[in-house]
Design a protein around this motif. Structure first.
Motif, PDB file in Angstrom:
ATOM      1  N   LEU A  65       0.811  -1.211   0.000  1.00  0.00           N
ATOM      2  CA  LEU A  65       0.000   0.000   0.000  1.00  0.00           C
ATOM      3  C   LEU A  65       0.851   1.272   0.000  1.00  0.00           C
ATOM      4  O   LEU A  65       0.398   2.316  -0.452  1.00  0.00           O
ATOM      5  N   VAL A  68       1.049   2.963  -3.400  1.00  0.00           N
ATOM      6  CA  VAL A  68      -0.172   3.449  -4.041  1.00  0.00           C
ATOM      7  C   VAL A  68      -0.105   4.967  -4.194  1.00  0.00           C
ATOM      8  O   VAL A  68       0.201   5.685  -3.244  1.00  0.00           O
ATOM      9  N   ALA A  71      -6.243   6.216  -5.543  1.00  0.00           N
ATOM     10  CA  ALA A  71      -7.307   5.244  -5.281  1.00  0.00           C
ATOM     11  C   ALA A  71      -8.626   5.829  -5.757  1.00  0.00           C
ATOM     12  O   ALA A  71      -8.837   7.047  -5.708  1.00  0.00           O
ATOM     13  N   ARG A 101      -7.129  10.510  -4.022  1.00  0.00           N
ATOM     14  CA  ARG A 101      -8.302   9.647  -4.052  1.00  0.00           C
ATOM     15  C   ARG A 101      -9.516  10.370  -4.604  1.00  0.00           C
ATOM     16  O   ARG A 101      -9.683  11.575  -4.405  1.00  0.00           O
ATOM     17  N   LEU A 119      -6.919   0.833  -7.600  1.00  0.00           N
ATOM     18  CA  LEU A 119      -5.700   1.551  -7.243  1.00  0.00           C
ATOM     19  C   LEU A 119      -4.785   1.744  -8.441  1.00  0.00           C
ATOM     20  O   LEU A 119      -4.790   0.944  -9.378  1.00  0.00           O
TER      21      LEU A 119
END
Length: 124
Positions: A65, A68, A71, A101, A119
């Motif tokens: 994660l 990332v 998202a 995000r 993702l």
């Protein structure tokens, strides 16, 4: 496809990599060990299961994660579930290191899920 990964609910790859960018298909709150089992109750439990599935896919390509960058979250009951999803989602990331995000309200998701998350990650 990631060995032992969640069973796909449509024709897609778990993740695709291009020039160090890894695009992870939206994951559902299904249990990879029991894909036909009922979904967890409530958006918090479903968000946790989705995040665990995303971690499984990322691990399958040698990432986590922390890699990332973006998202996208899809919620079928946006106003009702937004706060609870955020609380659960936030707990999967190091404080102060959240990815960019977008969160979108939708009219329905596969398998009757309340939440789906996809993702974009970057290989170091």
């Amino acid at each position: 496809m990631i060995p032992g990964g969640p069973r796909p609910v449509a024709p897609f790859s778990h993740a695709v990599e291009a020039d160090g960018w890894v695009f992870v298909t939206g994951q559902m709150p299904t249990d990879p060990a029991a894909p036909d089992a009922p979904l967890p109750e409530g958006v918090a439990a479903q968000t946790a299961r989705v995040m665990e599935n995303l971690k499984l896919v990322l691990a399958g390509v040698g990432l986590g994660l922390e890699h990332v960058t973006m998202a996208r979250v899809y919620l079928t009951e946006f106003e009702r579930d937004y706060a609870a999803m955020n609380e659960t989602y936030r707990g999967f990331f190091t404080p102060g290191q959240l990815p960019a995000r977008t969160c979108i309200g939708v009219t329905g998701l596969a398998v009757g899920a309340l939440v789906e998350i996809d993702l974009i990650a970057r290989r170091p």
